[in-house]
Structure formats: structure tokens, C-alpha cells
Design a protein around this motif. Structure first.
Motif, PDB file in Angstrom:
ATOM      1  N   ILE A 130       0.865  -1.170   0.054  1.00 13.32           N
ATOM      2  CA  ILE A 130       0.099  -0.042  -0.040  1.00 13.32           C
ATOM      3  C   ILE A 130       0.830   1.253  -0.036  1.00 13.32           C
ATOM      4  O   ILE A 130       0.479   2.401  -0.713  1.00 13.32           O
ATOM      5  CB  ILE A 130      -1.054  -0.055   1.158  1.00 13.32           C
ATOM      6  CG1 ILE A 130      -2.047  -1.153   1.140  1.00 13.32           C
ATOM      7  CG2 ILE A 130      -1.593   1.338   1.280  1.00 13.32           C
ATOM      8  CD1 ILE A 130      -2.931  -1.316   2.357  1.00 13.32           C
ATOM      9  N   ALA A 131       1.997   1.255   0.733  1.00 14.48           N
ATOM     10  CA  ALA A 131       2.811   2.128   0.593  1.00 14.48           C
ATOM     11  C   ALA A 131       3.389   2.662  -0.582  1.00 14.48           C
ATOM     12  O   ALA A 131       3.347   3.913  -0.979  1.00 14.48           O
ATOM     13  CB  ALA A 131       3.992   2.235   1.753  1.00 14.48           C
ATOM     14  N   PHE A 132       4.030   1.565  -1.359  1.00 16.50           N
ATOM     15  CA  PHE A 132       4.723   1.911  -2.689  1.00 16.50           C
ATOM     16  C   PHE A 132       3.414   2.245  -3.792  1.00 16.50           C
ATOM     17  O   PHE A 132       3.603   3.428  -4.226  1.00 16.50           O
ATOM     18  CB  PHE A 132       5.140   0.461  -3.302  1.00 16.50           C
ATOM     19  CG  PHE A 132       6.468   0.468  -2.697  1.00 16.50           C
ATOM     20  CD1 PHE A 132       7.379   1.205  -3.662  1.00 16.50           C
ATOM     21  CD2 PHE A 132       6.868  -0.454  -2.189  1.00 16.50           C
ATOM     22  CE1 PHE A 132       8.714   1.052  -3.187  1.00 16.50           C
ATOM     23  CE2 PHE A 132       8.140  -0.806  -1.782  1.00 16.50           C
ATOM     24  CZ  PHE A 132       9.112  -0.024  -2.282  1.00 16.50           C
ATOM     25  N   LEU A 133       2.369   1.693  -3.651  1.00 15.85           N
ATOM     26  CA  LEU A 133       1.132   2.147  -4.580  1.00 15.85           C
ATOM     27  C   LEU A 133       0.931   3.635  -4.096  1.00 15.85           C
ATOM     28  O   LEU A 133       0.507   4.412  -5.136  1.00 15.85           O
ATOM     29  CB  LEU A 133      -0.043   1.299  -4.443  1.00 15.85           C
ATOM     30  CG  LEU A 133      -1.080   1.391  -5.377  1.00 15.85           C
ATOM     31  CD1 LEU A 133      -0.541   1.444  -6.823  1.00 15.85           C
ATOM     32  CD2 LEU A 133      -2.157   0.198  -5.236  1.00 15.85           C
ATOM     33  N   THR A 134       0.569   3.994  -2.873  1.00 15.03           N
ATOM     34  CA  THR A 134       0.202   5.377  -2.498  1.00 15.03           C
ATOM     35  C   THR A 134       1.276   6.572  -2.702  1.00 15.03           C
ATOM     36  O   THR A 134       1.066   7.510  -3.495  1.00 15.03           O
ATOM     37  CB  THR A 134       0.078   5.579  -0.999  1.00 15.03           C
ATOM     38  OG1 THR A 134      -0.932   4.639  -0.536  1.00 15.03           O
ATOM     39  CG2 THR A 134      -0.354   6.962  -0.564  1.00 15.03           C
TER      40      THR A 134
ATOM     41  N   ALA B 120      -5.730   8.632  -0.111  1.00 14.87           N
ATOM     42  CA  ALA B 120      -4.666   9.352   0.438  1.00 14.87           C
ATOM     43  C   ALA B 120      -4.185  10.576  -0.497  1.00 14.87           C
ATOM     44  O   ALA B 120      -3.651  11.472   0.044  1.00 14.87           O
ATOM     45  CB  ALA B 120      -3.455   8.288   0.697  1.00 14.87           C
ATOM     46  N   THR B 121      -4.634  10.203  -1.933  1.00 11.10           N
ATOM     47  CA  THR B 121      -3.845  11.182  -2.718  1.00 11.10           C
ATOM     48  C   THR B 121      -4.983  12.574  -2.823  1.00 11.10           C
ATOM     49  O   THR B 121      -4.504  13.553  -2.982  1.00 11.10           O
ATOM     50  CB  THR B 121      -3.722  10.481  -4.389  1.00 11.10           C
ATOM     51  OG1 THR B 121      -2.931   9.257  -4.343  1.00 11.10           O
ATOM     52  CG2 THR B 121      -3.523  11.500  -5.364  1.00 11.10           C
ATOM     53  N   VAL B 122      -6.181  12.107  -2.644  1.00 12.34           N
ATOM     54  CA  VAL B 122      -7.157  13.303  -2.356  1.00 12.34           C
ATOM     55  C   VAL B 122      -6.823  14.048  -1.181  1.00 12.34           C
ATOM     56  O   VAL B 122      -6.733  15.273  -1.231  1.00 12.34           O
ATOM     57  CB  VAL B 122      -8.561  12.662  -2.114  1.00 12.34           C
ATOM     58  CG1 VAL B 122      -9.658  13.789  -1.712  1.00 12.34           C
ATOM     59  CG2 VAL B 122      -9.175  11.965  -3.458  1.00 12.34           C
ATOM     60  N   ALA B 123      -6.623  13.363  -0.122  1.00  5.45           N
ATOM     61  CA  ALA B 123      -5.948  14.260   1.051  1.00  5.45           C
ATOM     62  C   ALA B 123      -4.693  14.881   0.829  1.00  5.45           C
ATOM     63  O   ALA B 123      -4.513  16.184   1.239  1.00  5.45           O
ATOM     64  CB  ALA B 123      -5.818  13.355   2.456  1.00  5.45           C
ATOM     65  N   PHE B 124      -3.744  14.337  -0.078  1.00 10.96           N
ATOM     66  CA  PHE B 124      -2.583  15.149  -0.438  1.00 10.96           C
ATOM     67  C   PHE B 124      -2.993  16.097  -1.288  1.00 10.96           C
ATOM     68  O   PHE B 124      -2.208  17.177  -1.375  1.00 10.96           O
ATOM     69  CB  PHE B 124      -1.827  13.942  -1.216  1.00 10.96           C
ATOM     70  CG  PHE B 124      -0.397  14.555  -1.877  1.00 10.96           C
ATOM     71  CD1 PHE B 124       0.664  14.852  -0.943  1.00 10.96           C
ATOM     72  CD2 PHE B 124      -0.375  14.516  -3.212  1.00 10.96           C
ATOM     73  CE1 PHE B 124       1.863  15.259  -1.585  1.00 10.96           C
ATOM     74  CE2 PHE B 124       0.823  14.938  -3.843  1.00 10.96           C
ATOM     75  CZ  PHE B 124       1.946  15.212  -3.072  1.00 10.96           C
TER      76      PHE B 124
ATOM     77  N   ALA C 177      -3.524   7.222 -14.001  1.00  8.54           N
ATOM     78  CA  ALA C 177      -5.032   7.453 -14.118  1.00  8.54           C
ATOM     79  C   ALA C 177      -5.939   7.344 -12.581  1.00  8.54           C
ATOM     80  O   ALA C 177      -6.744   8.285 -12.482  1.00  8.54           O
ATOM     81  CB  ALA C 177      -5.803   6.129 -14.916  1.00  8.54           C
ATOM     82  N   ALA C 178      -5.488   6.624 -11.817  1.00  9.05           N
ATOM     83  CA  ALA C 178      -5.807   6.836 -10.443  1.00  9.05           C
ATOM     84  C   ALA C 178      -5.389   7.858  -9.689  1.00  9.05           C
ATOM     85  O   ALA C 178      -6.315   8.566  -8.914  1.00  9.05           O
ATOM     86  CB  ALA C 178      -5.258   5.667  -9.724  1.00  9.05           C
ATOM     87  N   ALA C 179      -4.131   8.394  -9.888  1.00  6.98           N
ATOM     88  CA  ALA C 179      -3.967   9.904  -9.485  1.00  6.98           C
ATOM     89  C   ALA C 179      -4.922  11.059 -10.211  1.00  6.98           C
ATOM     90  O   ALA C 179      -5.225  11.703  -9.192  1.00  6.98           O
ATOM     91  CB  ALA C 179      -2.443  10.089  -9.704  1.00  6.98           C
ATOM     92  N   ASN C 180      -5.061  11.039 -11.523  1.00  7.90           N
ATOM     93  CA  ASN C 180      -5.780  12.006 -11.877  1.00  7.90           C
ATOM     94  C   ASN C 180      -7.381  11.893 -11.423  1.00  7.90           C
ATOM     95  O   ASN C 180      -7.752  12.921 -11.234  1.00  7.90           O
ATOM     96  CB  ASN C 180      -5.614  12.069 -13.562  1.00  7.90           C
ATOM     97  CG  ASN C 180      -6.189  13.332 -14.262  1.00  7.90           C
ATOM     98  OD1 ASN C 180      -5.151  13.985 -14.572  1.00  7.90           O
ATOM     99  ND2 ASN C 180      -7.331  13.369 -14.324  1.00  7.90           N
ATOM    100  N   ALA C 181      -7.799  10.826 -11.336  1.00  3.30           N
ATOM    101  CA  ALA C 181      -9.187  10.773 -10.735  1.00  3.30           C
ATOM    102  C   ALA C 181      -9.347  11.270  -9.236  1.00  3.30           C
ATOM    103  O   ALA C 181     -10.042  12.193  -9.009  1.00  3.30           O
ATOM    104  CB  ALA C 181      -9.553   9.261 -10.772  1.00  3.30           C
TER     105      ALA C 181
END
Length: 316
Positions: free
Chosen positions: A119-123, A186-190, A257-261
Motif C-alpha cells: 500500500i505504501a508503494f502504491l500510495t 490518500a491522494t485526495v488528502a494529499f 489514471a488513479a492519481a488524476n481521478a
């Protein structure tokens, strides 16, 4: 070549030795009676051509050696031996085409485990990609693709479908869904944090972004590239050419794609968020489809190869 190190119960050792001796492609057989202490038994070692390894390991498991003793397999990087050369010549097919199903199942099981590290690597990869999409920076996008560990669970799903292993399929699916969900949250929070300190702006996301706008504009090329990358990634796993996985990782846009979403959702750019989600799903589907078909083709072709070899042996 592969090196097998076996611990066998004393009453099964003769049977194991006979099995190894009659398996085409084996050599360097060694026996050390009573050498093993835990579990107690004899130590049997041999080298086997990669193309004969799957059959031998399967027959050893059929004897229950994995339950009553131990089966350890190692790759041999260098073997200077005429006997080893002869064993590889006698073994059917080519080593690069052989699939060690037990090794593949074990490797994908490990890579598809839902762990803190995974999860850490993916995040982290998704956050790097978030910076890339906001800055329209292709270098950051490529870096995020290389960091993402999502191919492990995808390979696990493919292997589980071919090997009919529902537990591995569920484990891989769980790692994929939970991993991406956690990374995107986590990326939304980021994104909120980066916006709060003035490093992200909604105008950057809404700009034309010529280098990264393909991430939220899926088309047939997205699916075609995912299919090609899925086939290449599966071949790299089954042929032990792990270096090719880096190329596979930077060929698909799952993490970007996950990041942009995630970033688009944080700015309420729902059209971009949906487009990115479609891109993500297309890539995941293409990789799983291609990976599964590649493994099925390899299994079929290798079965035919073994059948032809057995037929020639019978005739001789």
C-alpha cells in the motif's frame, strides 16, 4: 538450469531417487543419508533443466515430499558441466519457453499480498503521479509508473484463473481493490494539502496539459497498449526475465489514471475523474485479459510439446 534441494523421509528416499533418475533432463544427483535434522530425513540434491523442472516438481509433490519433507528450488546462474549441457539437450523444448507453475503461483501469491509495504508503494506512486498530472510533467508520470507495484496482483489474478485457484484470485483482487482505494483516498488528502499550501491549483488541472491529457481521455489505443503490456509482463514472469517488467510498468497508465481521478475529484472535476476511472478500468481489464490468454497459450503449447516428446520416447 535449476538446483533442487530436497529433504525426504528415509522411507521415501529410494522412490525419490528413482524418480529423479528416470526424469529426462536431470543430473548431478547427490544423496546425504540422515543429514536433515528438522524435519528428520535424508538430503537429496540434483540439477534439472528448466524445461523439465515443472514436471519433476509436480511428481515430487504427488509423492507428498512438500508435506513430509521439503522442496527448495534455486536458479543456477552458471553451470560449467558437460553433464548439465547434456541434460539441457535431452530435456524437451527450450528453457525460456518453460513455465514453472509452482514457482509462478508462489511468486504471484507473494506479490499480491495486501501488506503495508504494498500500500505504501502504491500510495507513493499515486502521489508522484498526482504531481505529474498537475504540473503536466511526463517524467514524473513515467517515474510513478515504474514505482507502482500493481502488476503483482494483476499477475496473481491471471495465474489464479488459469490454475483455478480461487484463494489466490480473491487475495489478488482484494490487494488490487483495497490498494487502489487506499492510494486514491490518500491522494485526495494529499491534493487538499498541496492546494492549501499553494502548490496545486484548480487552473493547472483544467489546463490543456498536452503531455498528460491522454490519462483522462481513454480510447482504443489505451486498451490495445494494456493488452500488449499484459502479454509482455506475463512472458517476463514466466521466462524469469524480470527486467522486462520495468518496460511493462511504464507502458500502462493505471497509477496515473488513479492519481488524476483522485486530484480531479478533490477539485470537483467529475468529468475528468470519470474519464480517468475509465482509463484505469480499461488498463486493468486489458492486462488481465492478455495475461490470462498468454498463460493459457503457454500451458497449451507446453502440453503439446511434452506430449510429442512422450510419443517419441515411446517409439524409441
Amino acid at each position: 538450469m535449476l538446483h533442487l534441494r530436497l529433504i525426504t523421509p528415509a522411507d521415501r528416499t529410494d522412490e525419490v531417487v528413482r524418480l529423479i533418475e528416470r526424469t529426462v533432463g536431470t543430473t548431478h544427483l547427490a544423496l546425504v543419508p540422515g543429514a536433515a535434522l528438522n524435519p528428520a530425513g535424508d538430503l537429496v540434491m540434483c540439477d534439472v533443466a528448466r524445461e523439465a523442472g515443472d514436471e519433476l516438481i509436480g511428481e515430487l509433490r504427488a509423492l507428498g515430499i512438500d508435506e513430509t519433507g521439503s522442496i527448495a528450488v534455486e536458479n543456477i546462474d552458471l553451470s560449467l558441466s558437460r553433464r548439465a549441457d547434456k541434460a539441457e539437450e535431452e530435456a524437451p523444448g527450450e528453457g525460456a519457453d518453460a513455465v514453472l507453475w509452482e514457482h509462478l503461483t508462489d511468486a504471484t501469491h507473494e506479490e499480491s499480498t495486501l501488506s503495508v509495504t504494498y500500500i505504501a508503494f502504491l500510495t507513493l506512486a499515486t502521489m508522484i503521479a498526482a504531481c505529474g498530472v498537475v504540473l503536466d510533467n511526463a517524467i514524473l508520470i513515467v517515474g510513478a509508473m515504474a514505482v507502482g507495484p500493481e502488476f503483482g496482483p494483476l499477475a496473481g489474478i491471471c495465474t489464479a484463473l488459469v490454475q483455478r485457484a480461487p484463494r489466490l484470485a480473491w487475495r489478488s483482487f482484494q490487494a488490487l481493490i483495497v490498494g487502489f482505494a487506499a492510494a486514491m483516498l490518500a491522494t485526495v488528502a494529499f491534493s487538499f494539502f498541496m492546494d492549501g499550501v499553494g502548490l496545486f491549483e484548480s487552473s493547472q488541472l483544467a489546463a490543456e496539459r498536452p503531455n498528460t491529457n491522454f490519462i483522462y481521455r481513454p480510447d482504443w489505443f489505451s486498451f490495445v497498449v494494456a493488452v500488449l503490456a499484459g502479454a509482455a509482463g506475463t512472458l517476463s514472469l514466466t521466462s524469469a526475465k524480470s527486467g522486462a517488467l520495468v518496460g511493462v510498468a511504464i507502458s500502462v497508465t493505471t497509477v496515473p489514471a488513479a492519481a488524476n481521478a483522485a486530484v480531479a475529484f478533490s477539485y470537483q472535476e467529475y468529468k475528468q475523474a470519470w474519464g480517468s476511472t475509465e482509463q484505469l478500468l480499461l488498463n486493468l481489464l486489458g492486462i488481465v485479459l492478455a495475461g490470462t490468454l498468454t498463460l493459457l497459450a503457454q500451458k497449451y503449447l507446453w502440453a503439446r510439446q511434452r506430449a510429442r516428446t512422450a510419443a517419441r520416447t515411446t517409439l524409441l
